[in-house]
Design an enzyme around this catalytic site. Sequence first.
Site, mmCIF file in Angstrom:
data_model
loop_
_atom_site.group_PDB
_atom_site.id
_atom_site.type_symbol
_atom_site.label_atom_id
_atom_site.label_comp_id
_atom_site.label_asym_id
_atom_site.label_seq_id
_atom_site.Cartn_x
_atom_site.Cartn_y
_atom_site.Cartn_z
ATOM 1 N N ASP A 120 -17.258 1.458 -29.143
ATOM 2 C CA ASP A 120 -18.584 1.791 -29.648
ATOM 3 C C ASP A 120 -18.927 3.232 -29.292
ATOM 4 O O ASP A 120 -19.471 3.524 -28.225
ATOM 5 C CB ASP A 120 -19.655 0.817 -29.154
ATOM 6 C CG ASP A 120 -19.617 -0.505 -29.924
ATOM 7 O OD1 ASP A 120 -18.766 -0.657 -30.818
ATOM 8 O OD2 ASP A 120 -20.451 -1.380 -29.620
ATOM 9 N N HIS A 147 -24.215 -11.541 -27.051
ATOM 10 C CA HIS A 147 -22.786 -11.628 -27.408
ATOM 11 C C HIS A 147 -22.064 -12.717 -26.604
ATOM 12 O O HIS A 147 -20.859 -12.623 -26.369
ATOM 13 C CB HIS A 147 -22.092 -10.281 -27.201
ATOM 14 C CG HIS A 147 -22.748 -9.154 -27.945
ATOM 15 N ND1 HIS A 147 -22.962 -9.197 -29.307
ATOM 16 C CD2 HIS A 147 -23.233 -7.948 -27.523
ATOM 17 C CE1 HIS A 147 -23.553 -8.067 -29.685
ATOM 18 N NE2 HIS A 147 -23.737 -7.302 -28.630
ATOM 19 N N ASN A 157 -17.147 -2.881 -32.427
ATOM 20 C CA ASN A 157 -17.736 -3.310 -33.696
ATOM 21 C C ASN A 157 -18.445 -2.170 -34.425
ATOM 22 O O ASN A 157 -18.522 -2.167 -35.655
ATOM 23 C CB ASN A 157 -18.706 -4.474 -33.478
ATOM 24 C CG ASN A 157 -19.771 -4.176 -32.441
ATOM 25 O OD1 ASN A 157 -19.456 -3.906 -31.276
ATOM 26 N ND2 ASN A 157 -21.033 -4.224 -32.827
ATOM 27 N N HIS A 204 -19.355 -3.889 -25.203
ATOM 28 C CA HIS A 204 -20.082 -4.747 -26.134
ATOM 29 C C HIS A 204 -21.431 -5.212 -25.594
ATOM 30 O O HIS A 204 -22.449 -5.060 -26.255
ATOM 31 C CB HIS A 204 -19.210 -5.937 -26.531
ATOM 32 C CG HIS A 204 -19.609 -6.603 -27.810
ATOM 33 N ND1 HIS A 204 -20.106 -5.899 -28.886
ATOM 34 C CD2 HIS A 204 -19.573 -7.910 -28.199
ATOM 35 C CE1 HIS A 204 -20.350 -6.745 -29.883
ATOM 36 N NE2 HIS A 204 -20.045 -7.962 -29.490
ATOM 37 N N VAL A 205 -21.460 -5.816 -24.416
ATOM 38 C CA VAL A 205 -22.714 -6.222 -23.786
ATOM 39 C C VAL A 205 -23.294 -4.998 -23.071
ATOM 40 O O VAL A 205 -22.631 -4.414 -22.205
ATOM 41 C CB VAL A 205 -22.499 -7.379 -22.793
ATOM 42 C CG1 VAL A 205 -23.815 -7.742 -22.104
ATOM 43 C CG2 VAL A 205 -21.909 -8.581 -23.504
ATOM 44 N N HIS A 206 -24.526 -4.642 -23.392
ATOM 45 C CA HIS A 206 -25.094 -3.392 -22.895
ATOM 46 C C HIS A 206 -25.687 -3.596 -21.509
ATOM 47 O O HIS A 206 -26.908 -3.505 -21.290
ATOM 48 C CB HIS A 206 -26.139 -2.866 -23.871
ATOM 49 C CG HIS A 206 -25.569 -2.571 -25.217
ATOM 50 N ND1 HIS A 206 -26.345 -2.427 -26.351
ATOM 51 C CD2 HIS A 206 -24.280 -2.408 -25.642
ATOM 52 C CE1 HIS A 206 -25.568 -2.172 -27.390
ATOM 53 N NE2 HIS A 206 -24.319 -2.166 -26.979
#
Length: 470
Positions: free
Chosen positions: A198, A330, A235, A357-359
């Site tokens: 990302d 997620h 993604n 992915h997980v912030h």
Amino acid sequence: MDLVRKSDFFSIVLVLCLVLNSLVLFCNGGITSRFVRKLEKTIDMPLDSDVFRVPPGYNAPQQVHITQGDVEGKAIIVSWVTQEAKGSNTVLYWKQNSSKKLKARGKTYTYKFYNYTSGYIHHCPIRNLEYDTKYYYVVGVGQTQREFWFFTPPEVGPDVPYTFGLIGDLGQSFDSNITLTHYENNPTKGQTVLFVGDISYADTYPDHDNRRWDSWGRFAERSTAYQPWIWTTGNHELDFAPEIKETRPFKPFKNRYRTPYRSSGSTEPFWYSIKRGSAYIIVLASYSAYGKYTPQYDWLEKEFPKVNRTETPWLIVLMHSPWYNSYDYHYMEGETMRVMYEPWFVKYKVDVVFAGHVHAYERSERVSNIAYNIVNGICHPVKDQSAPVYITIGDGGNVEGLATKMTEPQPKYSAYREASFGHAIFSIKNRTHAYYGWHRNQDGYAVEADKMWFHNRFWHCIDESPSHYS
């Protein structure tokens, strides 16, 4: 008298409990940090920000970045963009204290995405470099020249110390700028960034505004031009937008960023492997097909047996979507990939897996969940000293903001978690030990909010779990 003493005793116990509770919250699992980041909206920096400034001069190269160009670390790929004209695709380079300048020639590409046309994107491999050497290089030959430098890694070997930076889900917000500044000013200097996916978040803009790919490249150049960034796709690199007739996934990423995938026998730039120092790094693609008989599956099945732990003791895996995640965001999105690949991770004793992915931030215990089948009903993670530590570091600071909602109670496999932005450092000392520290943006540059000593799974496999985990 006894009653007074008992009262005093219980008062002391109560005070101690309150003090401990003010520091950390002990759940069913490990530690949920009590640090509370000031809640404020995460905002992208405007396009006229200083960090996005176009370098001066006619057709000046911009968005300069380098990555490893082979498996062994004796090659790099230099990439840059020119806007006004194609210009030269030549790179001049030379060793420190040498007057002999060498030339390498690359290739130039352009692409269109909806109503956007890219500048001229140059990629130039430089091969046969010497290990452990400082090189200078120049791009923009014949027009506006810009000079940069990099260090090659030491020769691959079992006790070679090497330090990696870890960044994920960076984007180009004001918080992203703090994260990158924090990484640059960390007194423990990373030599290469392992980036877990990302990048620009251009796809969050109408029509996937690809100008935000350009601005991100200029923003990150202050790091990416001087040390290799090892790219993992997330993604937000998909850029799949059939509503505007853009149906080729990863188009901007594939044109702008290179990986040395062919060197490791891969068929796509999204999964590949490199060696660097004493580490063997496998990069996987969460958003490419990974089931049985797919190219990624077949490649990984052949890749793990190639790892020689007497040469590269540290086995590191990068991916975007985490397998072990105790946030609501997620949740379980990586589960099908875990089911496919986790037995290999345990069999080959992967030391650590970094994902994004997980912030937020999270570090797991050494656990596996490979015993389950449809008959036995065993479907929860168990302590496993052959399993990796799973670290989620999708906390670079992007415009989508922090993931703040956690599952409760904290599961036993979760050792530490916190909803803050930051980066991490993984510093390999020798074949048996590596030191890891996570740095939240709100702290001083040297402060580690979470840390642990890693003991190599092949050479020094001891139980690292704290006493609360069983």
